[in-house]
Write a protein that holds these residues in place. Structure first.
Motif, PDB file in Angstrom:
ATOM      1  N   SER A 187       9.470   3.950  -5.220  1.00 19.24           N
ATOM      2  CA  SER A 187      10.782   3.755  -5.854  1.00 19.24           C
ATOM      3  C   SER A 187      11.688   2.842  -5.042  1.00 19.24           C
ATOM      4  O   SER A 187      12.807   2.561  -5.454  1.00 19.24           O
ATOM      5  CB  SER A 187      11.474   5.103  -6.046  1.00 19.24           C
ATOM      6  OG  SER A 187      11.639   5.769  -4.806  1.00 19.24           O
ATOM      7  N   VAL A 188      11.199   2.371  -3.893  1.00 21.45           N
ATOM      8  CA  VAL A 188      12.020   1.532  -3.014  1.00 21.45           C
ATOM      9  C   VAL A 188      11.656   0.058  -3.146  1.00 21.45           C
ATOM     10  O   VAL A 188      12.521  -0.798  -3.299  1.00 21.45           O
ATOM     11  CB  VAL A 188      11.858   1.982  -1.543  1.00 21.45           C
ATOM     12  CG1 VAL A 188      12.550   1.009  -0.592  1.00 21.45           C
ATOM     13  CG2 VAL A 188      12.404   3.387  -1.349  1.00 21.45           C
ATOM     14  N   LEU A 189      10.357  -0.243  -3.078  1.00 24.72           N
ATOM     15  CA  LEU A 189       9.914  -1.637  -3.063  1.00 24.72           C
ATOM     16  C   LEU A 189      10.134  -2.290  -4.415  1.00 24.72           C
ATOM     17  O   LEU A 189       9.714  -1.767  -5.451  1.00 24.72           O
ATOM     18  CB  LEU A 189       8.438  -1.709  -2.682  1.00 24.72           C
ATOM     19  CG  LEU A 189       7.885  -3.105  -2.441  1.00 24.72           C
ATOM     20  CD1 LEU A 189       8.521  -3.740  -1.211  1.00 24.72           C
ATOM     21  CD2 LEU A 189       6.365  -3.063  -2.291  1.00 24.72           C
ATOM     22  N   GLN A 190      10.778  -3.445  -4.378  1.00 29.78           N
ATOM     23  CA  GLN A 190      11.075  -4.199  -5.596  1.00 29.78           C
ATOM     24  C   GLN A 190      10.502  -5.606  -5.490  1.00 29.78           C
ATOM     25  O   GLN A 190      10.133  -6.066  -4.403  1.00 29.78           O
ATOM     26  CB  GLN A 190      12.596  -4.279  -5.803  1.00 29.78           C
ATOM     27  CG  GLN A 190      13.281  -2.924  -5.888  1.00 29.78           C
ATOM     28  CD  GLN A 190      14.787  -3.033  -5.736  1.00 29.78           C
ATOM     29  OE1 GLN A 190      15.408  -3.920  -6.310  1.00 29.78           O
ATOM     30  NE2 GLN A 190      15.379  -2.145  -4.958  1.00 29.78           N
ATOM     31  N   ALA A 191      10.474  -6.274  -6.640  1.00 24.99           N
ATOM     32  CA  ALA A 191       9.924  -7.635  -6.665  1.00 24.99           C
ATOM     33  C   ALA A 191      10.732  -8.573  -5.776  1.00 24.99           C
ATOM     34  O   ALA A 191      10.180  -9.477  -5.143  1.00 24.99           O
ATOM     35  CB  ALA A 191       9.896  -8.153  -8.097  1.00 24.99           C
ATOM     36  N   ARG A 192      12.050  -8.352  -5.685  1.00 25.75           N
ATOM     37  CA  ARG A 192      12.876  -9.230  -4.853  1.00 25.75           C
ATOM     38  C   ARG A 192      12.540  -9.070  -3.372  1.00 25.75           C
ATOM     39  O   ARG A 192      12.644 -10.028  -2.602  1.00 25.75           O
ATOM     40  CB  ARG A 192      14.360  -8.959  -5.096  1.00 25.75           C
ATOM     41  CG  ARG A 192      14.844  -7.573  -4.672  1.00 25.75           C
ATOM     42  CD  ARG A 192      16.298  -7.369  -5.073  1.00 25.75           C
ATOM     43  NE  ARG A 192      16.781  -6.044  -4.704  1.00 25.75           N
ATOM     44  CZ  ARG A 192      17.389  -5.766  -3.558  1.00 25.75           C
ATOM     45  NH1 ARG A 192      17.586  -6.732  -2.662  1.00 25.75           N
ATOM     46  NH2 ARG A 192      17.805  -4.539  -3.288  1.00 25.75           N
ATOM     47  N   LEU A 237       0.831  -1.207   0.000  1.00 23.68           N
ATOM     48  CA  LEU A 237       0.000   0.000   0.000  1.00 23.68           C
ATOM     49  C   LEU A 237       0.867   1.259   0.000  1.00 23.68           C
ATOM     50  O   LEU A 237       0.562   2.229  -0.700  1.00 23.68           O
ATOM     51  CB  LEU A 237      -0.934  -0.012   1.212  1.00 23.68           C
ATOM     52  CG  LEU A 237      -2.092  -1.012   1.167  1.00 23.68           C
ATOM     53  CD1 LEU A 237      -2.843  -1.012   2.488  1.00 23.68           C
ATOM     54  CD2 LEU A 237      -3.040  -0.689   0.019  1.00 23.68           C
ATOM     55  N   LEU A 238       1.940   1.249   0.768  1.00 26.23           N
ATOM     56  CA  LEU A 238       2.846   2.406   0.786  1.00 26.23           C
ATOM     57  C   LEU A 238       3.515   2.611  -0.566  1.00 26.23           C
ATOM     58  O   LEU A 238       3.818   3.748  -0.952  1.00 26.23           O
ATOM     59  CB  LEU A 238       3.913   2.218   1.869  1.00 26.23           C
ATOM     60  CG  LEU A 238       3.453   2.337   3.328  1.00 26.23           C
ATOM     61  CD1 LEU A 238       4.602   1.966   4.268  1.00 26.23           C
ATOM     62  CD2 LEU A 238       2.957   3.755   3.630  1.00 26.23           C
ATOM     63  N   ALA A 239       3.738   1.514  -1.279  1.00 21.48           N
ATOM     64  CA  ALA A 239       4.421   1.605  -2.576  1.00 21.48           C
ATOM     65  C   ALA A 239       3.538   2.146  -3.686  1.00 21.48           C
ATOM     66  O   ALA A 239       3.995   2.324  -4.813  1.00 21.48           O
ATOM     67  CB  ALA A 239       4.959   0.225  -2.966  1.00 21.48           C
TER      68      ALA A 239
END
Length: 395
Positions: free
Chosen positions: A238-243, A229-231
């Motif tokens: 720009s921080v959260l990635q699939a990994r 939700l934050l993403a």
């Protein structure tokens, strides 16, 4: 990068306001149930309290686990985890109705002299299960959890101010191991006092671990939903990635398996022993209407999430993984319903209070969580591994 870049977005303030309103209105409506049928009210209240307590304590356990292992998975969710732990003062307040007036309705089996005369307890149980003993031990449990919350939150804030202090990082890691042990011990005894004592003639040595594992499932599920939700907006988009989601999804799968292992171990040992005083718990819950609930818990709390989370693609999917996570929180509530309510009724149909009180306590807890989330940057800016944890690359 400047700290302002990682401040909570405006959506968190809106969430705080709406959650407080929904929680307050639902709690106000639920008070009518307390006046009409206090026993039903407190049975539902205990179940709802255990759900929100699990979100806070599971987050406390994950904070300490991250400091102990130094895993990058925890850097992304550390500030939401810390915000969840800081809801513990609210949970102390929410425990007061149980301590002040709910005990006589919940624990008649060992508080009511007439019930004790019908089914006497052992001398040890009579000395352990007392009104004052219950309250004193509850005070100790909350003191332990609040102390751990204060220590790890204050040291984390110090880390933001003293980013080159390597000794501080070692101190966090050194305290995490004993902290996890204290959390597990306190929660195990709390589960015995608050839930297992609903049926004082039955006992299980693994009972507390069931609650610890369930709390880890619910808190990790909540963290996955929160970061996704934050993403949706800057600065977290720009921080959260699939990994990151992949790592969190793998941990969620591990916790689901751990919970299932503890649950099955308890069933296997008690069922194979086949002792009359031990099988009462499952004899009540595996037949009739409660047997249907047991099947629902087995299928939708374990089998379906287990097979879904085996997929690497689903664990990396921003749309699917949060839905699995939110579903597991709902299933955690169903599991608590199955564990607590058969002590009060043979009917497995939820009452209106079973639906309203989780919304009430959950709304108040979520509002306080959102309030805490706004107090600090969304990332631990002083962690020396932050840059590597948020670096854009895939694995």
């Amino acid at each position: 990068m400047p700290e302002l870049q990682y401040s909570a977005p405006e959506s968190v303030t809106r969430l705080e306001q709406r959650a407080f309103v929904v929680g307050a209105v639902a709690l106000g409506l639920a008070t009518f149930g307390a006046l009409r049928s206090p026993e039903t009210f407190y049975a539902s209240y205990l179940m709802s309290f255990l759900l929100v307590l699990g979100l806070a304590l599971g987050s406390l356990g994950l904070v300490m686990l991250q400091h102990l292992t130094s895993g990058h998975w925890g850097i992304i969710i550390r500030r939401p985890l810390e915000s969840a732990t800081r809801t513990l003062p609210l949970l102390v307040v929410l425990f007061l109705p149980i301590a002040l007036s709910g005990m006589k309705y919940l624990y008649r089996a060992w508080l009511d002299p007439e019930e004790l005369h019908k089914e006497p307890l052992s001398k040890f149980q009579q000395g352990y299960l007392t009104h004052n003993g219950y309250l004193l031990r509850a005070l100790i449990y909350f003191a332990v959890w609040l102390a751990l919350m204060f220590i790890f939150n204050s040291l984390s804030k110090q880390q933001d101010s003293n980013r080159e202090d390597r000794a501080l990082r070692r101190r966090l890691k050194m305290l995490a191991g004993p902290g996890i042990i204290l959390y597990v011990f306190a929660m195990s005894f709390a589960a015995i006092d608050w839930v297992m004592s609903l049926s004082p003639h039955w006992a299980s040595t693994i009972y507390g671990f069931l609650f610890v594992a369930g709390q880890l499932v619910s808190s990790m599920s909540f963290m996955i939903s929160t970061v996704v939700l934050l993403a949706r907006t800057e600065p977290f988009s720009s921080v959260l990635q699939a990994r990151h989601l992949h790592d969190l999804g793998k941990l969620l799968l591990a916790f689901v398996m751990l919970w299932a292992y503890f649950d099955f171990s308890q069933l296997l040992i008690i069922w194979s022993g086949n002792l009359p005083e031990e099988i009462t718990f499952y004899r009540t819950r595996l037949y009739g209407e409660w047997g249907v609930v047991a099947v629902i818990v087995l299928v939708f709390h374990f089998f379906v999430p287990f097979f879904l989370l085996l997929s690497q693609d689903l664990k990396r999917n921003r749309r699917v993984l949060p839905r699995i996570a939110m579903w597991l929180i709902l299933m955690r509530l169903v599991d608590l319903f199955w564990m607590t309510r058969p002590e009060f009724t043979s009917r497995a149909v939820p009452t209106w209070l079973d639906l309203l009180l989780p919304i009430a306590l959950g709304g108040l807890w979520l509002g306080f969580f959102a309030f805490n989330l706004k107090q600090c940057p969304l990332l631990p800016l002083g962690d020396p591994e932050l840059a590597e944890a948020i670096e854009h690359h895939e694995h």
